[in-house]
Every structure is written in C-alpha cells, then in structure tokens.
Design an enzyme around this catalytic site. Structure first.
Site, PDB file in Angstrom:
ATOM      1  N   TYR A 130      12.304  31.469   6.267  1.00 29.52           N
ATOM      2  CA  TYR A 130      11.037  32.150   6.562  1.00 29.52           C
ATOM      3  C   TYR A 130      10.857  32.389   8.052  1.00 29.52           C
ATOM      4  O   TYR A 130      11.218  31.549   8.884  1.00 29.52           O
ATOM      5  CB  TYR A 130       9.862  31.292   6.084  1.00 29.52           C
ATOM      6  CG  TYR A 130       9.693  31.270   4.568  1.00 29.52           C
ATOM      7  CD1 TYR A 130       9.685  32.459   3.830  1.00 29.52           C
ATOM      8  CD2 TYR A 130       9.526  30.069   3.900  1.00 29.52           C
ATOM      9  CE1 TYR A 130       9.512  32.431   2.451  1.00 29.52           C
ATOM     10  CE2 TYR A 130       9.350  30.031   2.530  1.00 29.52           C
ATOM     11  CZ  TYR A 130       9.346  31.226   1.802  1.00 29.52           C
ATOM     12  OH  TYR A 130       9.171  31.191   0.452  1.00 29.52           O
TER      13      TYR A 130
ATOM     14  N   LYS B 193       0.844  -1.207   0.000  1.00 31.81           N
ATOM     15  CA  LYS B 193       0.000   0.000   0.000  1.00 31.81           C
ATOM     16  C   LYS B 193       0.879   1.256   0.000  1.00 31.81           C
ATOM     17  O   LYS B 193       2.068   1.184   0.330  1.00 31.81           O
ATOM     18  CB  LYS B 193      -0.914  -0.021   1.224  1.00 31.81           C
ATOM     19  CG  LYS B 193      -0.186   0.003   2.567  1.00 31.81           C
ATOM     20  CD  LYS B 193      -1.125  -0.353   3.722  1.00 31.81           C
ATOM     21  CE  LYS B 193      -0.402  -0.335   5.056  1.00 31.81           C
ATOM     22  NZ  LYS B 193      -1.215  -0.943   6.130  1.00 31.81           N
TER      23      LYS B 193
ATOM     24  N   ARG C  66     -10.631  -0.520  14.706  1.00 30.65           N
ATOM     25  CA  ARG C  66     -10.468   0.308  13.517  1.00 30.65           C
ATOM     26  C   ARG C  66     -11.458  -0.179  12.470  1.00 30.65           C
ATOM     27  O   ARG C  66     -12.440   0.484  12.187  1.00 30.65           O
ATOM     28  CB  ARG C  66      -9.013   0.216  13.045  1.00 30.65           C
ATOM     29  CG  ARG C  66      -8.650   1.227  11.991  1.00 30.65           C
ATOM     30  CD  ARG C  66      -7.164   1.222  11.698  1.00 30.65           C
ATOM     31  NE  ARG C  66      -6.702   0.053  10.968  1.00 30.65           N
ATOM     32  CZ  ARG C  66      -5.455  -0.089  10.500  1.00 30.65           C
ATOM     33  NH1 ARG C  66      -4.556   0.871  10.707  1.00 30.65           N
ATOM     34  NH2 ARG C  66      -5.092  -1.158   9.838  1.00 30.65           N
TER      35      ARG C  66
ATOM     36  N   MET D 214       8.714  24.903   1.230  1.00 23.58           N
ATOM     37  CA  MET D 214       8.001  23.950   0.380  1.00 23.58           C
ATOM     38  C   MET D 214       8.971  23.131  -0.475  1.00 23.58           C
ATOM     39  O   MET D 214       8.818  21.916  -0.627  1.00 23.58           O
ATOM     40  CB  MET D 214       7.017  24.682  -0.537  1.00 23.58           C
ATOM     41  CG  MET D 214       6.116  23.748  -1.321  1.00 23.58           C
ATOM     42  SD  MET D 214       5.008  24.601  -2.448  1.00 23.58           S
ATOM     43  CE  MET D 214       4.017  25.571  -1.315  1.00 23.58           C
TER      44      MET D 214
HETATM   45  C1  LIG Z   1      -0.398  -1.919   6.877  1.00 23.96           C
HETATM   46  C2  LIG Z   1      -0.911  -3.212   7.341  1.00 23.96           C
HETATM   47  C3  LIG Z   1      -0.052  -4.317   7.522  1.00 23.96           C
HETATM   48  C4  LIG Z   1       1.462  -4.217   7.464  1.00 23.96           C
HETATM   49  O1  LIG Z   1       1.971  -3.840   8.731  1.00 23.96           O
HETATM   50  P1  LIG Z   1       3.562  -3.699   8.972  1.00 23.96           P
HETATM   51  O2  LIG Z   1       3.655  -3.282  10.403  1.00 23.96           O
HETATM   52  O3  LIG Z   1       4.015  -2.633   8.042  1.00 23.96           O
HETATM   53  O4  LIG Z   1       4.172  -5.008   8.683  1.00 23.96           O
HETATM   54  C5  LIG Z   1      -0.623  -5.545   7.797  1.00 23.96           C
HETATM   55  N1  LIG Z   1      -1.972  -5.675   7.919  1.00 23.96           N
HETATM   56  C6  LIG Z   1      -2.821  -4.632   7.792  1.00 23.96           C
HETATM   57  C7  LIG Z   1      -4.280  -4.855   7.966  1.00 23.96           C
HETATM   58  C8  LIG Z   1      -2.324  -3.357   7.518  1.00 23.96           C
HETATM   59  O5  LIG Z   1      -3.169  -2.325   7.412  1.00 23.96           O
END
Ligand SMILES: *Cc1c(COP(=O)(O)O)cnc(C)c1O
Length: 369
Positions: free
Chosen positions: A264, A38, A136, A313
């Site tokens: 700045y 991701k 979550r 920036m």
């Molecule tokens: C991002 C994520 C992971 C990966 O976690 P790491 O700590 O980066 O290994 C695994 N499972 C879910 C559901 C995640 O959102």
C-alpha cells in the site's frame, strides 16, 4: 517442533517452569510468589499458563480486570486471584467469583465496602494499594488513618495485603529513586500495620525488582515478564527462556524488477531485481505498522528478512532477495533464539508491547512440559 504451516503462537510450558524456578531461586524460601497473568498472560494463553503455574504451586495470581479473573475461574482455576484495576461496576462479579480487588482510592474503598456489606460478606480479602512514586493508582501516605478507621468500622472486608508498584526497577539510572520507593513503602506499611490488630502481607517487586532489589522482596513478589522469558537486561535475558514462539509461513513469492513498488501507498521501491515473500500476519494480528518500512524483520530458513513497505491488516511482505526459500517454507517472527525483545527494540518498543499485542486471531498451540 513441527514446522508451522499457518500463523501460530506456540507456548512452551517447560520454558515457563524454567522461568518460574529461576525467579524463585532469587527469593528466600518463604517469600510467596504471585504470577501476573493479565492480558491473556502477556499475550499467550492465560488459562493454560495459570493452570500450569497452579500445578507448580504458585501462591497467587493477578489480572488487571475482573473479566480476566472470571475467565480463569470459569476454567477451574482455584488459586487466589488479585484484580489489580477493578471498577465498582464489577464488584458483585468480583465477589461472586472469589476474586480479590486492589483497593486504590477512597471512592473504591467506600464502594467495595457497600457492596461487600450488601452481599453479607465477612472478612472478604482485599489488597490495599499505595502510591509511592509511580503516580498511577494508589492511596497516599496521608490516607492511612482514614483507611484504618474505615476498616475498623466494618466486618465485611479485611486487608489481606498492602502493596505498591515500582516505577523504574529495571533502570540503573534510577536506583536512588527506587530505593526511596522501597523505603517509603516500608514506612507506610509499618505505620499502617501499627493501626491494625493483624498483619497483612506486604509486596512491592515486579520482575526487575526481584532481580535488582532483594531488600524489597518482603512477604511476596509479583512477576509477569520474567515468567514469559524476558528480564529487561541482557544478563537476565540469558537466564530466562521466552515461552512464546510466533511462527508463520510463506504464502507467495514474487520476483520484481528495479523500480517496482511493494504494498500500500507504494512505500517500498525495489532497487534492482528483488524477491519478496508475502506472510499471513498483519497489524490485526499484532504486528503493528511500526514494524514496517524496514524497521522490523522475520527469519526465513535462519536468515533475516526485513519487513518492507507498509504492514497490511492481514499480511506483511518481506525482502528475501538472496535467501534460499520457497512458498510454504516456515517463517519465524520470534522464538527462543530470535527474541521478541530484539524485534521490539528494532522498532522503538519493548518486549511487553510486542508479546501482549499478538491478537486472539492467532492460533495458540500449547506445548506441554
Ligand atoms: C503488570 C504488573 C506487574 C508485573 O510486572 P513485570 O514487570 O511484568 O514483572 C506487577 N505488579 C503490578 C501492579 C502490575 O501492574
């Protein structure tokens, strides 16, 4: 490695191979490996990373959002891809690109069944997410009967896996909580499986879960940060190799007198005769303002130079007083030696945040394995 002559993020695929093999060495031979790619593979390059992992025979990939999966499919990635956080508006896209949704609530389940039936799907793979304490995303334990009965009433979808996510797998003060999460997921999974006539895979562990909780490995593990070279602990960091190096160059050097200010809002004031270097990377590139005011630093010819004043920036100014350097010299923001985790900690954040923040404006340079 050639010296950087502009801002560049180098991605070392041989380090990725090393990390993948190291993490796999923690698993039983038949435990499957899902690589989390991701957020542009944690700020690197999701296509290059996914293709390399595919070549290493990774079992699964995961992204957060549907469009991240579409990008991989359009680049020719064929490994199954779990979409961790899909929305109903993307369900047709998900099916069209053979992406596999995490189903985390009744609303999402109903909506996905509706779309899968309308699209004449048969046993479309889905992954059912349970909440075991992170609070979550995910179903609750008392949703099991309802999910099982909904699954039994449609042929359009099939639960390929059941999963949950650990809240504090890296935290030695939360071992009891984590062990409870593992136990609670195992009991949910057993209960759920008893209501099906097939056996979905079970998965729970992220990188720190892989390292700290072998009893939670189950059928598959999901690793992100470990693949990119960080283990959330000093001992594990030693075993892993950061895959990304962020490099830049000195654009200009200024010699300033005592009392002159830099940047700045005139936040930095020289205490004597000082030398500053201006570097072409700023908050639009992911070096956020928290790294300013002396919190963060870069390395110039091997020496640490603090980021002074406010981050702009498009650039930062660093104090190079006493450092032998000139315009055009290479600057290291982080690499395998000068770790992103140290820079993150200097400014009160974590490796995950700094590496994923490197914006798409920064050129990626993929170094083949
Ligand atoms: C991002 C994520 C992971 C990966 O976690 P790491 O700590 O980066 O290994 C695994 N499972 C879910 C559901 C995640 O959102």
């Amino acid at each position: 490695m050639p010296k950087a002559n502009e801002t560049v993020l180098e991605i070392d695929l041989s380090a990725l191979t090393h990390n993948f093999n190291y993490l796999k060495s923690k698993l039983k031979p038949n435990t499957k490996f899902l690589a989390v790619v991701k957020a542009f593979a944690y700020g690197s390059d999701s296509v290059a990373i996914a293709k390399h992992l595919e070549m290493l025979n990774v079992d699964y990939l995961a992204v957060a959002y549907a469009k991240e999966g579409v990008l991989l499919r359009e680049a020719g990635v064929t490994t199954p891809i779990l979409v961790l956080h899909p929305q109903p508006v993307n369900f047709i896209t998900i099916i069209k690109h053979c992406l596999e949704p995490s189903i985390y609530s009744q609303r999402i389940l109903d909506e996905f069944v509706k779309v899968a039936e309308a699209e004449h799907q048969n046993n479309y793979p889905i992954h059912i997410k349970f909440n075991t304490g992170l609070n979550r995303l995910g179903f609750w334990e008392n949703d099991i009967d309802l999910i099982a009965s909904k699954l039994s009433r449609t042929k359009a979808i099939k639960a390929k896996s059941l999963f949950s996510h650990l809240a504090a797998s890296e935290d030695k003060n939360e071992i009891e909580f984590t062990k409870n999460q593992i136990a609670s997921f195992k009991s949910i999974a057993e209960d759920f499986k008893s209501k099906l006539d097939y056996s979905p895979w079970l998965h729970l562990c992220n990188t720190s879960g892989i390292i700290n909780y072998p009893e939670g490995h189950l059928d598959m593990v999901r690793s992100g940060i470990g693949l990119y070279g960080f283990g959330n602990s000093a001992t594990e960091d030693k075993q892993l190799k950061p895959i990304a190096s962020l490099k830049s160059v000195i654009s200009q050097i200024h010699n300033i007198e005592k009392g002159e200010t830099v940047g700045y809002n005139r936040v930095y004031k020289a205490e004597g005769f000082e030398t500053t270097a201006t570097i072409p990377i700023g908050h639009a590139d992911g070096i956020t303002r928290i790294y300013g005011k002396g919190n963060g630093f870069v390395f110039v010819n091997g020496q640490k130079a603090p980021i002074i004043g406010n981050v702009c920036m498009d650039m930062i100014m660093v104090n190079v007083t006493g450092i032998n350097c000139k315009e055009g010299d290479e600057v290291i923001i982080f690499d395998g030696l000068h770790k992103a985790s140290n820079l993150a900690e200097s400014s009160g954040t974590i490796s995950y945040e700094i590496i994923t923040a490197i914006s798409q404006r920064v050129k990626r340079n993929i170094i083949p394995a």
